[in-house]
Design a protein around this motif. Sequence first.
Motif, mmCIF file in Angstrom:
data_model
loop_
_atom_site.group_PDB
_atom_site.id
_atom_site.type_symbol
_atom_site.label_atom_id
_atom_site.label_comp_id
_atom_site.label_asym_id
_atom_site.label_seq_id
_atom_site.Cartn_x
_atom_site.Cartn_y
_atom_site.Cartn_z
ATOM 1 N N LEU A 1 0.966 -1.113 -0.296
ATOM 2 C CA LEU A 1 0.045 -0.116 0.560
ATOM 3 C C LEU A 1 1.179 1.671 -0.155
ATOM 4 O O LEU A 1 2.019 1.414 1.010
ATOM 5 N N PRO A 2 0.139 1.826 -0.999
ATOM 6 C CA PRO A 2 1.746 3.413 -1.378
ATOM 7 C C PRO A 2 1.671 4.222 0.338
ATOM 8 O O PRO A 2 2.287 5.298 0.954
ATOM 9 N N LEU A 3 0.212 3.894 1.140
ATOM 10 C CA LEU A 3 -0.146 5.557 1.670
ATOM 11 C C LEU A 3 -0.648 4.314 3.422
ATOM 12 O O LEU A 3 -1.130 3.119 2.427
ATOM 13 N N ASP A 4 -0.174 3.933 4.390
ATOM 14 C CA ASP A 4 -1.092 3.415 5.585
ATOM 15 C C ASP A 4 -2.605 4.668 5.775
ATOM 16 O O ASP A 4 -2.822 5.236 6.259
ATOM 17 N N PRO A 5 -3.480 3.843 5.120
ATOM 18 C CA PRO A 5 -4.854 4.974 5.239
ATOM 19 C C PRO A 5 -5.167 5.081 6.387
ATOM 20 O O PRO A 5 -5.897 6.074 6.884
ATOM 21 N N ALA A 6 -5.122 4.558 7.296
ATOM 22 C CA ALA A 6 -5.243 4.842 8.933
ATOM 23 C C ALA A 6 -4.696 6.470 9.206
ATOM 24 O O ALA A 6 -4.292 6.316 10.674
ATOM 25 N N GLU A 7 -3.450 6.082 8.515
ATOM 26 C CA GLU A 7 -2.250 7.242 8.790
ATOM 27 C C GLU A 7 -2.858 8.948 8.223
ATOM 28 O O GLU A 7 -3.326 9.920 8.460
ATOM 29 N N ALA B 1 -5.851 16.629 -3.448
ATOM 30 C CA ALA B 1 -4.705 17.833 -3.496
ATOM 31 C C ALA B 1 -3.886 15.930 -3.139
ATOM 32 O O ALA B 1 -2.696 15.729 -4.027
ATOM 33 N N LEU B 2 -4.430 15.330 -2.421
ATOM 34 C CA LEU B 2 -3.612 13.608 -2.446
ATOM 35 C C LEU B 2 -3.890 12.877 -3.097
ATOM 36 O O LEU B 2 -2.887 12.085 -3.228
ATOM 37 N N LEU B 3 -4.622 12.884 -3.672
ATOM 38 C CA LEU B 3 -5.104 11.742 -4.673
ATOM 39 C C LEU B 3 -4.283 12.669 -6.270
ATOM 40 O O LEU B 3 -3.381 11.152 -7.206
ATOM 41 N N ALA B 4 -4.433 13.289 -6.072
ATOM 42 C CA ALA B 4 -3.216 14.351 -7.241
ATOM 43 C C ALA B 4 -2.064 13.780 -7.207
ATOM 44 O O ALA B 4 -1.182 13.051 -8.326
ATOM 45 N N GLU B 5 -1.351 13.662 -6.138
ATOM 46 C CA GLU B 5 0.374 13.202 -5.777
ATOM 47 C C GLU B 5 0.514 11.867 -5.962
ATOM 48 O O GLU B 5 1.555 11.595 -6.670
ATOM 49 N N GLU C 1 5.521 5.095 -8.645
ATOM 50 C CA GLU C 1 5.491 4.362 -7.909
ATOM 51 C C GLU C 1 4.747 4.264 -6.587
ATOM 52 O O GLU C 1 4.467 2.720 -6.970
ATOM 53 N N ALA C 2 3.859 4.955 -6.599
ATOM 54 C CA ALA C 2 2.244 4.905 -6.171
ATOM 55 C C ALA C 2 1.768 4.557 -6.277
ATOM 56 O O ALA C 2 0.233 3.306 -6.562
ATOM 57 N N HIS C 3 1.443 4.260 -8.102
ATOM 58 C CA HIS C 3 -0.020 4.055 -8.847
ATOM 59 C C HIS C 3 0.391 2.726 -8.899
ATOM 60 O O HIS C 3 -0.295 1.950 -9.636
ATOM 61 N N ASP C 4 1.634 2.661 -9.437
ATOM 62 C CA ASP C 4 2.028 0.877 -9.420
ATOM 63 C C ASP C 4 2.035 0.282 -8.740
ATOM 64 O O ASP C 4 1.497 -0.762 -8.953
ATOM 65 N N ALA D 1 -7.926 13.750 -10.022
ATOM 66 C CA ALA D 1 -8.599 13.553 -8.562
ATOM 67 C C ALA D 1 -9.490 14.355 -8.454
ATOM 68 O O ALA D 1 -10.788 14.459 -8.125
ATOM 69 N N ASP D 2 -9.413 15.664 -9.720
ATOM 70 C CA ASP D 2 -10.804 16.806 -9.132
ATOM 71 C C ASP D 2 -11.564 15.915 -9.667
ATOM 72 O O ASP D 2 -13.104 16.359 -9.171
ATOM 73 N N ALA D 3 -12.091 14.541 -10.224
ATOM 74 C CA ALA D 3 -13.427 14.343 -10.426
ATOM 75 C C ALA D 3 -14.070 13.647 -9.755
ATOM 76 O O ALA D 3 -15.058 13.316 -9.964
ATOM 77 N N VAL D 4 -13.083 12.727 -9.570
ATOM 78 C CA VAL D 4 -13.742 11.451 -8.028
ATOM 79 C C VAL D 4 -13.283 12.004 -6.800
ATOM 80 O O VAL D 4 -14.338 11.980 -6.139
#
Lengths: 211, 211
Positions: free
Chosen positions: A74-80, A99-103, A109-112, A187-190
Amino acid sequence: MSNAAKRGGGHSGRRPGQSGTREAILAAARRQLAEHGYDRASLRGIAAEAGVDQRLIAHFFGSKQQLFVAATGLPLDPAEVLPRILSGDPADLTERIAALLAEGLDRPEAHDRLTAIVRAVATEPAVATMMREFFPRHVVTSVAPLLGPGDPRLRLNLFGTQIVGLVVARYIVAVEPLASMSPAAAADAVAPTLARYLIGPLTPNEKEPPR
Amino acid sequence: MSNAAKRGGGHSGRRPGQSGTREAILAAARRQLAEHGYDRASLRGIAAEAGVDQRLIAHFFGSKQQLFVAATGLPLDPAEVLPRILSGDPADLTERIAALLAEGLDRPEAHDRLTAIVRAVATEPAVATMMREFFPRHVVTSVAPLLGPGDPRLRLNLFGTQIVGLVVARYIVAVEPLASMSPAAAADAVAPTLARYLIGPLTPNEKEPPR
């Protein structure tokens, strides 16, 4: 980190190279999680399989939850992350999510990693089970007080549907124009959808504003 | 339809059993679509592979588009259904989407087919290519005039993300409570998202109401 260190071939003799140990723990965690699921996999079992002291897991990763995040990729810890974006002004939640999603969409490496997880979830029942067990235990508890009314698990389920669908459409099927548009535009669309699932009304008739 | 008829073992001698012919055409279509993609697969090539007269394809399925829908197992033809639900009062679009989706989620053969398609899309690049080619060609043209402002392909991309994400979460990962809730409740939760993607504002700053 040199290859020698990765293979644990350092000269200190105290323990194998940090990177080698870390990788051994991750590999053991992936196998134990796939075999036993998130709930029944134990740090003791993972340490035994990796041939390391259990305290080394805490040293490298912290909690079982953080080890899970690292092992699944997971590229991020959702609990954080979710409590952080939920704790600001609700009026700006959509912008913070966008903003977070666009990043994330901008970092290959995050979307892979997300794409690999979605593929695994769709094809390996053990991975699906692991994800299904992980989120209620650790994400829901930390996030629930910040969500809108109703079942917090349902809100996170729905949030997940939109993230997974976006990953499939943009990276796996690569439909146009979604696949080629900028991370910010996608990201803006969703983001309004994601914000609604977190704090907005969940049904067409639920008229109260988000808290 | 008896097994003898399925195998084309009827006595008329005119042509194999209808079901056998239909299945032979579908099998040939699946192979040709997987090998050549939607754009380059031809009814002539499919007829040749199935060993039938090309006119029989029109007889059983109508157009190439309808053959595609049958061959991939799409439970509905989006080029037929979307114009129908979009042509009523925009104020009730969310309710019409929710009703249609609830009906689909309630029919095991419909959500089994959707689940099979999503799994195939996530794992077989040929299926992903086929879907990516099909939707712009045939769905976009019939639906575009009824959608909100902006790129109609993007609106249908986004619509697809939510359908795919719902199928993954409810049927493949089976996250709770989404997996066990009623078809109507699940449909109600995502219908406002689907309606927004079709006719509503696509970005947080786009304030104009749907047409």
